[in-house]
Design a protein around this motif. Structure first.
Motif, PDB file in Angstrom:
ATOM      1  N   ASP A  33     -63.297  56.329 -85.322  1.00  0.00           N
ATOM      2  CA  ASP A  33     -64.344  55.587 -84.621  1.00  0.00           C
ATOM      3  C   ASP A  33     -65.181  56.515 -83.745  1.00  0.00           C
ATOM      4  OD1 ASP A  33     -65.570  53.135 -83.583  1.00  0.00           O
ATOM      5  OD2 ASP A  33     -64.555  53.717 -81.719  1.00  0.00           O
ATOM      6  N   ALA A  34     -64.507  57.402 -83.010  1.00  0.00           N
ATOM      7  CA  ALA A  34     -65.214  58.344 -82.141  1.00  0.00           C
ATOM      8  C   ALA A  34     -66.110  59.249 -82.979  1.00  0.00           C
ATOM      9  CB  ALA A  34     -64.207  59.172 -81.347  1.00  0.00           C
ATOM     10  N   THR A  35     -65.586  59.720 -84.111  1.00  0.00           N
ATOM     11  CA  THR A  35     -66.355  60.610 -84.979  1.00  0.00           C
ATOM     12  C   THR A  35     -67.591  59.890 -85.529  1.00  0.00           C
ATOM     13  OG1 THR A  35     -64.360  61.805 -85.543  1.00  0.00           O
ATOM     14  CG2 THR A  35     -66.207  62.044 -87.052  1.00  0.00           C
ATOM     15  N   ALA A  36     -67.387  58.630 -85.922  1.00  0.00           N
ATOM     16  CA  ALA A  36     -68.511  57.861 -86.461  1.00  0.00           C
ATOM     17  C   ALA A  36     -69.595  57.684 -85.408  1.00  0.00           C
ATOM     18  CB  ALA A  36     -68.018  56.501 -86.957  1.00  0.00           C
ATOM     19  N   ARG A  37     -69.196  57.553 -84.144  1.00  0.00           N
ATOM     20  CA  ARG A  37     -70.190  57.364 -83.073  1.00  0.00           C
ATOM     21  C   ARG A  37     -70.712  58.690 -82.533  1.00  0.00           C
ATOM     22  NH1 ARG A  37     -66.903  53.698 -79.085  1.00  0.00           N
ATOM     23  NH2 ARG A  37     -68.707  54.015 -77.736  1.00  0.00           N
ATOM     24  N   GLY A  38     -70.159  59.807 -83.019  1.00  0.00           N
ATOM     25  CA  GLY A  38     -70.609  61.122 -82.553  1.00  0.00           C
ATOM     26  C   GLY A  38     -70.188  61.404 -81.125  1.00  0.00           C
ATOM     27  N   LEU A  39     -69.069  60.818 -80.709  1.00  0.00           N
ATOM     28  CA  LEU A  39     -68.579  61.018 -79.341  1.00  0.00           C
ATOM     29  C   LEU A  39     -67.198  61.662 -79.369  1.00  0.00           C
ATOM     30  CD1 LEU A  39     -69.602  57.555 -77.859  1.00  0.00           C
ATOM     31  CD2 LEU A  39     -70.583  59.773 -77.231  1.00  0.00           C
ATOM     32  N   PRO A  40     -66.831  62.357 -78.295  1.00  0.00           N
ATOM     33  CA  PRO A  40     -65.484  62.936 -78.258  1.00  0.00           C
ATOM     34  C   PRO A  40     -64.423  61.845 -78.106  1.00  0.00           C
ATOM     35  CG  PRO A  40     -66.686  63.419 -76.223  1.00  0.00           C
ATOM     36  CD  PRO A  40     -67.650  62.745 -77.132  1.00  0.00           C
ATOM     37  N   VAL A  41     -63.354  61.960 -78.853  1.00  0.00           N
ATOM     38  CA  VAL A  41     -62.289  60.952 -78.805  1.00  0.00           C
ATOM     39  C   VAL A  41     -61.630  60.960 -77.428  1.00  0.00           C
ATOM     40  CG1 VAL A  41     -60.493  62.461 -79.778  1.00  0.00           C
ATOM     41  CG2 VAL A  41     -60.290  59.985 -80.032  1.00  0.00           C
ATOM     42  N   THR A  42     -61.684  62.089 -76.740  1.00  0.00           N
ATOM     43  CA  THR A  42     -61.111  62.168 -75.397  1.00  0.00           C
ATOM     44  C   THR A  42     -61.909  61.304 -74.421  1.00  0.00           C
ATOM     45  OG1 THR A  42     -62.423  64.169 -75.175  1.00  0.00           O
ATOM     46  CG2 THR A  42     -60.079  64.459 -75.571  1.00  0.00           C
ATOM     47  N   MET A  43     -63.102  60.892 -74.824  1.00  0.00           N
ATOM     48  CA  MET A  43     -63.937  60.045 -73.969  1.00  0.00           C
ATOM     49  C   MET A  43     -63.829  58.589 -74.390  1.00  0.00           C
ATOM     50  SD  MET A  43     -67.903  60.892 -73.190  1.00  0.00           S
ATOM     51  CE  MET A  43     -67.671  62.456 -72.370  1.00  0.00           C
ATOM     52  N   THR A  44     -63.829  58.352 -75.730  1.00  0.00           N
ATOM     53  CA  THR A  44     -63.813  56.960 -76.202  1.00  0.00           C
ATOM     54  C   THR A  44     -62.418  56.350 -76.136  1.00  0.00           C
ATOM     55  OG1 THR A  44     -63.489  57.727 -78.465  1.00  0.00           O
ATOM     56  CG2 THR A  44     -65.757  57.327 -77.785  1.00  0.00           C
ATOM     57  N   ALA A  45     -61.379  57.162 -76.301  1.00  0.00           N
ATOM     58  CA  ALA A  45     -60.007  56.637 -76.259  1.00  0.00           C
ATOM     59  C   ALA A  45     -59.122  57.622 -75.507  1.00  0.00           C
ATOM     60  CB  ALA A  45     -59.485  56.410 -77.680  1.00  0.00           C
ATOM     61  N   PRO A  46     -59.359  57.774 -74.201  1.00  0.00           N
ATOM     62  CA  PRO A  46     -58.666  58.828 -73.448  1.00  0.00           C
ATOM     63  C   PRO A  46     -57.146  58.693 -73.414  1.00  0.00           C
ATOM     64  CG  PRO A  46     -59.918  57.398 -71.975  1.00  0.00           C
ATOM     65  CD  PRO A  46     -60.303  57.023 -73.353  1.00  0.00           C
ATOM     66  N   ASP A  47     -56.629  57.466 -73.656  1.00  0.00           N
ATOM     67  CA  ASP A  47     -55.177  57.295 -73.579  1.00  0.00           C
ATOM     68  C   ASP A  47     -54.499  57.429 -74.924  1.00  0.00           C
ATOM     69  OD1 ASP A  47     -55.407  56.834 -70.862  1.00  0.00           O
ATOM     70  OD2 ASP A  47     -55.883  54.710 -71.198  1.00  0.00           O
ATOM     71  N   GLU A  96     -52.994  59.031 -78.333  1.00  0.00           N
ATOM     72  CA  GLU A  96     -52.185  60.231 -78.586  1.00  0.00           C
ATOM     73  C   GLU A  96     -53.065  61.435 -78.966  1.00  0.00           C
ATOM     74  OE1 GLU A  96     -49.495  59.505 -81.815  1.00  0.00           O
ATOM     75  OE2 GLU A  96     -49.053  61.648 -82.027  1.00  0.00           O
ATOM     76  N   ALA A  97     -54.095  61.174 -79.802  1.00  0.00           N
ATOM     77  CA  ALA A  97     -54.970  62.270 -80.238  1.00  0.00           C
ATOM     78  C   ALA A  97     -55.672  62.897 -79.039  1.00  0.00           C
ATOM     79  CB  ALA A  97     -55.990  61.743 -81.236  1.00  0.00           C
ATOM     80  N   ALA A  98     -56.138  62.073 -78.120  1.00  0.00           N
ATOM     81  CA  ALA A  98     -56.829  62.572 -76.937  1.00  0.00           C
ATOM     82  C   ALA A  98     -55.875  63.403 -76.077  1.00  0.00           C
ATOM     83  CB  ALA A  98     -57.402  61.408 -76.137  1.00  0.00           C
ATOM     84  N   ARG A  99     -54.638  62.927 -75.972  1.00  0.00           N
ATOM     85  CA  ARG A  99     -53.644  63.682 -75.174  1.00  0.00           C
ATOM     86  C   ARG A  99     -53.400  65.056 -75.788  1.00  0.00           C
ATOM     87  NH1 ARG A  99     -50.661  58.933 -74.848  1.00  0.00           N
ATOM     88  NH2 ARG A  99     -49.180  59.692 -76.384  1.00  0.00           N
ATOM     89  N   GLU A 100     -53.260  65.069 -77.130  1.00  0.00           N
ATOM     90  CA  GLU A 100     -53.025  66.343 -77.827  1.00  0.00           C
ATOM     91  C   GLU A 100     -54.202  67.300 -77.621  1.00  0.00           C
ATOM     92  OE1 GLU A 100     -50.549  67.623 -79.688  1.00  0.00           O
ATOM     93  OE2 GLU A 100     -49.237  65.948 -79.158  1.00  0.00           O
ATOM     94  N   LEU A 101     -55.406  66.760 -77.698  1.00  0.00           N
ATOM     95  CA  LEU A 101     -56.586  67.607 -77.556  1.00  0.00           C
ATOM     96  C   LEU A 101     -56.734  68.129 -76.130  1.00  0.00           C
ATOM     97  CD1 LEU A 101     -58.918  65.556 -79.882  1.00  0.00           C
ATOM     98  CD2 LEU A 101     -58.374  67.992 -80.170  1.00  0.00           C
TER      99      LEU A 101
END
Lengths: 222, 133
Positions: free
Chosen positions: A185-199, A201-206
């Motif tokens: 979803d973040a990629t489709a919107r061109g936004l960082p996943v750490t911003m769109t879904a900060p909690d 698991e992927a955001a934590r890993e990044l």
């Protein structure tokens, strides 16, 4: 610090990882895919204009968006006019002005993939668990080694339940990003996943990847 | 060290062949310079000058007891000799420095799209006019 996000095969998640690292490291993300750019562009000078000597590197940075981006232009004529050998100097100029640069590199093993590696303090090698992607990542890693660019981390993107033991082929440390809706979803919107879904698991890993990258030894500049 | 050169002319272009021979037991660094009265057209790889060439000549290393063959072209008329061995030195055995941007483009290829796919602006403007309503 200059971080080069690279990975041989196209579509493995280089832009997804680049945007997230741009957010985490508060960096400028440079879309170095001269021929097939995909980061958002908007109006204003592009990397091609900078490489053709028509704009100053810092003037082409858009910092009014979620992540500061230096976009690449879409026109073939613009890319034709750009001088790729200036790329290293442009990246260093952005690094001097902003402190951290994340280079979203192109697929393949061309000069445009290699040039950012010559100035990168660390490379982040992105791959998916597929055999084809891993094979390309191995080739990219050899190129990075040839250019004295250390692999800071390997990102294994879109991992489902089981993953191949990529440490055998690529070494470590390996950061795993799950195949998950919020990342897509973040990629489709061109936004960082750490911003769109900060909690997520992927955001934590990044975020922990970003933290690890801040500890790499910078390469000497001449 | 000796340097022999010959020329051949075709279509108004002079082609120069050079052989640099090193009879000594150590590798030698040398430089040859063009003596034709005109620009030197050096070999190019992927659009950039081949390693060692510049606008006036070539600098490189010839191994011990070995020869090195070189060639270039020029629009100037042939003269004898077309090139001159201007310097020779013992080649230091320092390791090669890391490749620079030009070396990378030379070995991995120019990443830009070929000129053929880029239509000049005057052509595209004319096309859109011609195909207009």
């Amino acid at each position: 610090m200059i971080v080069s996000v690279c990975g041989g095969k196209g579509g493995v998640g280089k832009s997804t990882v680049s945007l997230a690292l741009g957010d985490v490291l508060d960096a400028v993300v440079v879309d170095a895919d001269l021929a097939m750019a995909d980061l958002p562009i908007g109006a204003g000078p592009t990397l091609q204009d900078v490489l053709a000597g028509r704009a100053r590197p810092t003037d082409a940075v858009r910092d009014d968006w979620a992540v500061a981006v230096l976009p690449a232009g879409r026109s073939l004529a613009g890319t034709r006019a750009a001088d790729p050998t200036r790329l290293a100097a442009v990246l260093q100029a952005i690094d001097d002005a902003y402190g951290t640069v994340v280079v979203d590199g192109p697929a393949g093993l061309g000069a445009d993939a290699a040039l950012p590696m010559t100035v990168a303090d660390a490379c982040v090698l992105v791959t998916t668990p597929s055999t084809a992607a891993i094979a390309d990542a191995v080739r990219t890693q050899s190129l990075a080694r040839e250019l004295d660019a250390g692999i800071g981390a390997v990102v294994l993107n879109r991992v489902r339940s089981r993953r191949p033991p990529v440490e055998n082929r690529l070494g470590g440390p390996v950061v795993e990003l799950p195949a998950a809706e919020p990342v897509a979803d973040a990629t489709a919107r061109g936004l960082p996943v750490t911003m769109t879904a900060p909690d997520h698991e992927a955001a934590r890993e990044l975020r922990s990847l970003g933290e690890r990258l801040t500890r790499v030894t910078r390469r000497p500049r001449f | 060290m000796d340097c022999t050169a010959s020329t051949e002319t075709a279509g108004g272009v002079t082609f120069v062949s050079v052989i640099v021979a090193n009879q000594t037991a150590t590798p030698r660094r040398f430089r040859i310079e063009n003596r034709l009265d005109g620009p030197l057209w050096a070999p190019r790889v992927q659009g950039v000058l081949a390693a060692g060439w510049d606008e006036s000549g070539f600098e490189g290393v010839v191994a011990a007891n070995a020869t090195r063959a070189l060639g270039y072209a020029s629009p100037a008329d042939p003269v004898d000799p077309p090139v001159e061995l201007v310097s020779t030195d013992a080649a230091d055995d320092s390791t090669d420095p890391l490749p620079g941007a030009t070396d990378i483009v030379r070995s991995l290829g120019d990443p830009r799209p070929p000129a053929d796919v880029v239509a000049p602006s005057y052509l595209t403007a004319a096309d859109s006019e011609a195909s207009g309503p």
